[in-house]
Design an enzyme around this catalytic site. Structure first.
Site, PDB file in Angstrom:
ATOM      1  N   HIS A 234      25.551  26.118   1.317  1.00 18.97           N
ATOM      2  CA  HIS A 234      25.157  24.799   0.802  1.00 18.97           C
ATOM      3  C   HIS A 234      26.414  24.067   0.325  1.00 18.97           C
ATOM      4  CE1 HIS A 234      23.421  21.796  -1.885  1.00 18.97           C
ATOM      5  NE2 HIS A 234      22.288  21.977  -1.243  1.00 18.97           N
ATOM      6  N   CYS A 272      23.354  19.492   3.909  1.00 19.07           N
ATOM      7  CA  CYS A 272      22.685  18.761   2.838  1.00 19.07           C
ATOM      8  C   CYS A 272      23.243  17.338   2.776  1.00 19.07           C
ATOM      9  CB  CYS A 272      22.876  19.479   1.504  1.00 19.07           C
ATOM     10  SG  CYS A 272      22.095  18.598   0.143  1.00 19.07           S
ATOM     11  N   HIS A 299      18.911  19.983   4.476  1.00 22.49           N
ATOM     12  CA  HIS A 299      18.302  19.353   3.304  1.00 22.49           C
ATOM     13  C   HIS A 299      18.457  17.859   3.525  1.00 22.49           C
ATOM     14  CE1 HIS A 299      19.152  22.839   0.207  1.00 22.49           C
ATOM     15  NE2 HIS A 299      18.315  23.195   1.158  1.00 22.49           N
ATOM     16  N   ASP A 346      14.623  17.112   0.610  1.00 21.91           N
ATOM     17  CA  ASP A 346      15.292  17.677  -0.550  1.00 21.91           C
ATOM     18  C   ASP A 346      15.095  16.718  -1.710  1.00 21.91           C
ATOM     19  OD1 ASP A 346      16.841  19.407  -1.999  1.00 21.91           O
ATOM     20  OD2 ASP A 346      18.730  18.518  -1.371  1.00 21.91           O
ATOM     21  N   HIS A 347      14.560  17.204  -2.760  1.00 22.16           N
ATOM     22  CA  HIS A 347      14.258  16.401  -3.952  1.00 22.16           C
ATOM     23  C   HIS A 347      13.296  15.261  -3.580  1.00 22.16           C
ATOM     24  CE1 HIS A 347      18.367  17.702  -5.777  1.00 22.16           C
ATOM     25  NE2 HIS A 347      17.643  18.710  -5.353  1.00 22.16           N
ATOM     26  N   TYR A 363      11.797  18.387  -7.906  1.00 22.91           N
ATOM     27  CA  TYR A 363      10.859  19.128  -7.052  1.00 22.91           C
ATOM     28  C   TYR A 363       9.392  18.881  -7.388  1.00 22.91           C
ATOM     29  CZ  TYR A 363      14.897  21.349  -5.037  1.00 22.91           C
ATOM     30  OH  TYR A 363      16.074  21.565  -4.373  1.00 22.91           O
TER      31      TYR A 363
END
Ligand code: DNO
Length: 390
Positions: A234, A272, A299, A346-347, A363
């Site tokens: 990541h 990401c 992500h 993601d998020h 999340y």
């Protein structure tokens, strides 16, 4: 073959349930055994148990995020060979339960860093936010790191000074906790521990940390190859050094270095977009073009930066990341794969009913559901308009 729509689930204690995930339309789960202390072997039975719960809900466990890399390995100190052996054993156990894609990071001490977990947006939704002056308040006045002023512009140092005077004790404590928080389920690092680690990493430096990562990767590649596992690193979040800590997965050159340094198929990347996109030096589409052959997980999230480099997490399709460009490239890469690349929204913003619920920062259910819906539409639009023959 479309991309695999996946969703991070923190396990049975996650306030967002597997039933919710199904209604959001994801089929793959991204999960980890957060209750196992960093560095310990993940027992096969516990892996199987988690897998059973996910499968009973009609979903599949697509990605393990994360198998944390113990600090002894990142710093290559103390008992690191023991932790490497444990890591290899966890990987073997995961493989024997059929899990093949693993995410990890090599960020020193802290995982992702924000300064505000509830920035209110114009529409009342809340987003995660990173602000340099607030980081400086923490660094200069709470952590009191030696020489910290040199890491900020004069303007930021002045702003931090003013803010420190105006912030209440409560606000300062909250800021300190937010910065010292890593993965929500895994607790906070203490100020003392953080200071000590900063000292250790200062000695290691950028080049040393790269060496330690290469050593880690070389130590696990055989196990990965024997078991068909893929590791995905990541990127640093945010993608630049903070608090004097070195960062080695922050830009295109870093990622190219990582995959070339240990040039073996299982040495891959978790692409990401939000982490990379938070750096003015990064163009995520260009990075994906360069390292896409080693991207095994994505992500997808967006960020909006201001002129000083502060950023908030914007809607998935709005912000500085060209999500259309990213998706177009990702779809193209995916077309050449045997197995679909999993991605997760993601998020997401805390919005609607979730504003009244306690969920893990970034999340909550509805914001991610919105993100996933938008991304899925984008993917379908690209597929149909570029590749469809009718
Ligand atoms: C934040 C996440 C990270 C990520 C780890 C991977 O929301 O993307 O915490 O899971 O850095 O090891």
């Amino acid at each position: 073959m479309p991309l695999l729509q996946s969703w991070r689930w923190y396990g049975p204690n996650d306030p967002v349930t597997l039933q919710d995930v199904k209604q959001a339309g994801a089929t793959g789960i991204v999960s980890a055994l957060h209750h196992i202390p960093h560095g310990e072997i993940w027992p096969l039975e516990e892996i199987q148990e988690r897998k059973r719960i996910i499968e009973e809900a009609g979903l599949t466990w697509a990605v393990v995020e994360s198998v944390p890399v113990h600090e002894a390995i990142k710093t290559r100190t103390g008992n690191y060979e023991h932790y490497l052996e444990n890591y290899r054993q966890s990987l073997r156990n995961l493989a024997s339960a059929g899990l093949k894609t693993i995410c990890y990071n090599f960020m020193p001490v802290l995982d992702w860093t924000r300064t505000n977990l509830g920035l209110e947006l114009w529409n009342g939704a809340k987003a995660l936010y990173f602000d340099w002056a607030d980081l400086a308040v923490f660094d200069l006045y709470i952590l009191k790191r030696e020489g910290a002023e040199q890491d900020y512009t004069e303007a930021v140092v002045q702003q931090a000074k003013d803010r420190f005077k105006s912030y209440s004790q409560e606000k300062l404590e909250e800021l300190s906790e937010i910065i010292r928080m890593g993965v929500p389920m895994e607790g906070y690092i203490s100020l003392e521990h953080l200071t000590e680690s900063i000292g250790i990493y200062k000695e290691i430096g950028h080049a040393g940390l790269r060496e330690n990562l290469a050593y880690f990767l070389e130590s696990i590649m055989d196990v990965c190859e024997e078991n068909g596992l893929k590791m995905t690193i990541h990127p640093d979040d945010p993608p630049y050094p903070i608090l004097g800590l070195p960062r080695i997965a922050s830009n295109k050159e870093d990622l190219e270095y990582i995959i070339n340094r240990v040039d073996r198929v299982p040495n891959g990347i978790c692409f990401c977009t939000g982490s990379l996109g938070a750096g003015g030096h990064n163009n995520p589409v260009e990075i994906l073009k360069s390292v896409g052959h080693r991207v095994y997980f994505a992500h997808l999230r967006n960020v909006k930066k201001d002129e000083n480099g502060n950023f908030y997490e914007s809607d998935h399709l709005a912000g500085d990341v060209d999500m259309y460009g990213v998706m177009k490239k990702l779809v193209a890469i995916n077309r050449d794969r045997q197995e679909p690349i999993p991605f997760r929204p993601d998020h997401g913003h805390q919005m609607l009913d979730d504003l009244h619920k306690v969920t893990n920062p970034g999340y909550s259910a509805i914001g991610r559901l919105r993100g996933l819906a938008e991304l899925r539409g984008l993917e379908m639009g690209i597929e149909k308009s570029i590749y469809s023959t009718n």
